[in-house]
Design a protein around this motif. Structure first.
Motif, PDB file in Angstrom:
ATOM      1  N   GLU A  41       0.685  -1.176   0.069  1.00  0.00           N
ATOM      2  CA  GLU A  41       0.052  -0.028  -0.034  1.00  0.00           C
ATOM      3  C   GLU A  41       0.876   1.319  -0.055  1.00  0.00           C
ATOM      4  OE1 GLU A  41      -1.974  -0.459   3.598  1.00  0.00           O
ATOM      5  OE2 GLU A  41      -3.802  -1.497   2.823  1.00  0.00           O
ATOM      6  N   ILE A  42       0.537   2.435  -0.554  1.00  0.00           N
ATOM      7  CA  ILE A  42       1.099   3.940  -0.305  1.00  0.00           C
ATOM      8  C   ILE A  42      -0.149   4.504   0.382  1.00  0.00           C
ATOM      9  CG2 ILE A  42       0.075   4.376  -2.666  1.00  0.00           C
ATOM     10  CD1 ILE A  42       2.606   6.043  -2.846  1.00  0.00           C
ATOM     11  N   GLN A  43       0.395   5.421   1.414  1.00  0.00           N
ATOM     12  CA  GLN A  43      -0.518   6.011   2.083  1.00  0.00           C
ATOM     13  C   GLN A  43       0.009   7.590   1.901  1.00  0.00           C
ATOM     14  OE1 GLN A  43      -0.749   2.019   3.834  1.00  0.00           O
ATOM     15  NE2 GLN A  43       1.169   3.455   3.780  1.00  0.00           N
ATOM     16  N   ILE A  44      -0.963   8.515   1.980  1.00  0.00           N
ATOM     17  CA  ILE A  44      -0.692   9.965   1.743  1.00  0.00           C
ATOM     18  C   ILE A  44      -1.320  10.600   3.101  1.00  0.00           C
ATOM     19  CG2 ILE A  44      -1.041  11.876   0.552  1.00  0.00           C
ATOM     20  CD1 ILE A  44       0.556   9.853  -0.953  1.00  0.00           C
ATOM     21  N   PRO A  45      -0.368  11.473   3.743  1.00  0.00           N
ATOM     22  CA  PRO A  45      -0.962  12.145   4.831  1.00  0.00           C
ATOM     23  C   PRO A  45      -2.116  13.016   4.699  1.00  0.00           C
ATOM     24  CG  PRO A  45       1.071  13.309   4.113  1.00  0.00           C
ATOM     25  CD  PRO A  45       0.896  12.026   3.112  1.00  0.00           C
ATOM     26  N   MET A  46      -3.078  12.818   5.637  1.00  0.00           N
ATOM     27  CA  MET A  46      -4.487  13.249   5.475  1.00  0.00           C
ATOM     28  C   MET A  46      -4.292  14.929   5.407  1.00  0.00           C
ATOM     29  SD  MET A  46      -6.926  10.662   7.098  1.00  0.00           S
ATOM     30  CE  MET A  46      -8.274  11.640   6.961  1.00  0.00           C
ATOM     31  N   ASP A  47      -3.152  15.329   6.294  1.00  0.00           N
ATOM     32  CA  ASP A  47      -3.295  16.902   6.600  1.00  0.00           C
ATOM     33  C   ASP A  47      -2.396  17.595   5.342  1.00  0.00           C
ATOM     34  OD1 ASP A  47      -0.762  16.097   7.223  1.00  0.00           O
ATOM     35  OD2 ASP A  47      -0.782  16.911   9.224  1.00  0.00           O
ATOM     36  N   GLY A  48      -1.951  16.805   4.531  1.00  0.00           N
ATOM     37  CA  GLY A  48      -1.131  17.546   3.308  1.00  0.00           C
ATOM     38  C   GLY A  48       0.371  17.689   3.644  1.00  0.00           C
ATOM     39  N   SER A  49       0.883  17.454   5.115  1.00  0.00           N
ATOM     40  CA  SER A  49       2.105  17.542   5.247  1.00  0.00           C
ATOM     41  C   SER A  49       2.597  16.187   5.646  1.00  0.00           C
ATOM     42  CB  SER A  49       2.523  18.615   6.082  1.00  0.00           C
ATOM     43  OG  SER A  49       1.941  18.415   7.368  1.00  0.00           O
ATOM     44  N   GLY A  50       3.985  15.939   5.571  1.00  0.00           N
ATOM     45  CA  GLY A  50       4.796  14.929   5.800  1.00  0.00           C
ATOM     46  C   GLY A  50       5.059  13.828   4.875  1.00  0.00           C
ATOM     47  N   PRO A  51       5.605  12.666   5.192  1.00  0.00           N
ATOM     48  CA  PRO A  51       6.153  11.944   4.174  1.00  0.00           C
ATOM     49  C   PRO A  51       5.120  11.077   3.546  1.00  0.00           C
ATOM     50  CG  PRO A  51       6.892  11.111   6.322  1.00  0.00           C
ATOM     51  CD  PRO A  51       6.356  12.324   6.575  1.00  0.00           C
ATOM     52  N   VAL A  52       5.245  10.367   2.573  1.00  0.00           N
ATOM     53  CA  VAL A  52       4.603   9.355   1.965  1.00  0.00           C
ATOM     54  C   VAL A  52       4.919   8.097   2.828  1.00  0.00           C
ATOM     55  CG1 VAL A  52       3.978   7.994  -0.193  1.00  0.00           C
ATOM     56  CG2 VAL A  52       3.933  10.619  -0.002  1.00  0.00           C
ATOM     57  N   VAL A  53       3.979   7.125   3.042  1.00  0.00           N
ATOM     58  CA  VAL A  53       4.358   5.961   3.738  1.00  0.00           C
ATOM     59  C   VAL A  53       3.971   4.728   2.846  1.00  0.00           C
ATOM     60  CG1 VAL A  53       3.771   4.571   5.812  1.00  0.00           C
ATOM     61  CG2 VAL A  53       3.808   6.907   5.962  1.00  0.00           C
ATOM     62  N   VAL A  54       4.914   3.930   2.462  1.00  0.00           N
ATOM     63  CA  VAL A  54       4.579   2.808   1.473  1.00  0.00           C
ATOM     64  C   VAL A  54       4.956   1.438   2.606  1.00  0.00           C
ATOM     65  CG1 VAL A  54       5.415   1.517  -0.262  1.00  0.00           C
ATOM     66  CG2 VAL A  54       5.498   3.737  -0.407  1.00  0.00           C
ATOM     67  N   THR A  55       3.839   0.599   2.603  1.00  0.00           N
ATOM     68  CA  THR A  55       4.031  -0.488   3.597  1.00  0.00           C
ATOM     69  C   THR A  55       3.830  -1.758   2.718  1.00  0.00           C
ATOM     70  OG1 THR A  55       1.630  -0.357   4.055  1.00  0.00           O
ATOM     71  CG2 THR A  55       3.244   0.744   5.523  1.00  0.00           C
ATOM     72  N   ALA A  56       4.299  -2.753   3.093  1.00  0.00           N
ATOM     73  CA  ALA A  56       4.171  -4.318   2.505  1.00  0.00           C
ATOM     74  C   ALA A  56       4.216  -5.186   3.688  1.00  0.00           C
ATOM     75  CB  ALA A  56       4.919  -4.231   1.547  1.00  0.00           C
ATOM     76  N   LEU A  57       3.225  -6.282   3.480  1.00  0.00           N
ATOM     77  CA  LEU A  57       3.398  -7.455   4.260  1.00  0.00           C
ATOM     78  C   LEU A  57       4.184  -8.591   3.523  1.00  0.00           C
ATOM     79  CD1 LEU A  57       2.424  -8.546   7.158  1.00  0.00           C
ATOM     80  CD2 LEU A  57       0.249  -9.452   6.134  1.00  0.00           C
ATOM     81  N   TRP A  58       5.098  -8.962   4.107  1.00  0.00           N
ATOM     82  CA  TRP A  58       5.970 -10.240   3.587  1.00  0.00           C
ATOM     83  C   TRP A  58       6.014 -11.371   4.501  1.00  0.00           C
ATOM     84  CZ3 TRP A  58       8.031  -8.886  -1.184  1.00  0.00           C
ATOM     85  CH2 TRP A  58       8.195  -7.730  -1.434  1.00  0.00           C
ATOM     86  N   GLU A  59       6.194 -12.404   3.722  1.00  0.00           N
ATOM     87  CA  GLU A  59       6.403 -13.755   4.477  1.00  0.00           C
ATOM     88  C   GLU A  59       7.594 -13.773   5.456  1.00  0.00           C
ATOM     89  OE1 GLU A  59       4.989 -17.097   5.920  1.00  0.00           O
ATOM     90  OE2 GLU A  59       3.888 -15.964   4.292  1.00  0.00           O
ATOM     91  N   SER A  60       8.737 -12.946   4.894  1.00  0.00           N
ATOM     92  CA  SER A  60      10.002 -13.021   5.646  1.00  0.00           C
ATOM     93  C   SER A  60      10.987 -11.985   5.191  1.00  0.00           C
ATOM     94  CB  SER A  60      10.628 -14.381   5.366  1.00  0.00           C
ATOM     95  OG  SER A  60      10.948 -14.518   3.931  1.00  0.00           O
ATOM     96  N   ALA A  61      12.060 -11.765   6.073  1.00  0.00           N
ATOM     97  CA  ALA A  61      13.089 -10.882   5.505  1.00  0.00           C
ATOM     98  C   ALA A  61      13.673 -11.218   4.076  1.00  0.00           C
ATOM     99  CB  ALA A  61      13.845 -10.702   6.624  1.00  0.00           C
TER     100      ALA A  61
END
Length: 108
Positions: A41-61
């Motif tokens: 997923e990619i997440q954008i800050p609701m208040d319009g400031s700060g970093p974009v956050v990209v997350t993923a769920l993985w089976e392992s490192a």
């Protein structure tokens, strides 16, 4: 399971350009096709400031390392880097967290 969390500091808070890049390049779709990836997923800050956050769920490192080693990802990072704040550098490697406990909605 592990969760990768990547913070992207976008140049001039131009979030649309980063989301457009992710969509047109198919970054999340490509990651999701890697063995051991359960979604991204990619997440954008609701208040319009700060970093974009990209997350993923993985089976392992190891599965996440497979994504890091993908030559396509290296090319993609070069293009993405042009949209990011130069002063922060372009080390595009997420922090990894062990998923210790989770729950899902029952859909009610």
């Amino acid at each position: 399971m592990i969760r990768s969390i990547l913070f992207l500091h976008v140049r001039d808070d131009n979030y649309d350009s980063v989301v457009d890049y992710f969509e047109h390049a198919g970054v999340l779709e490509r990651a999701s096709q890697k063995p051991g990836c359960h979604g991204a997923e990619i997440q954008i800050p609701m208040d319009g400031s700060g970093p974009v956050v990209v997350t993923a769920l993985w089976e392992s490192a190891t599965a996440y390392q497979g994504w890091l080693d993908d030559p396509w990802r290296a090319q993609s990072n070069a293009a993405l880097g042009q949209l990011l704040d130069d002063s922060l550098g372009h080390e595009l490697r997420a922090s990894l967290y062990t998923v210790s406990h989770s729950a899902t909605s029952s859909g009610d």
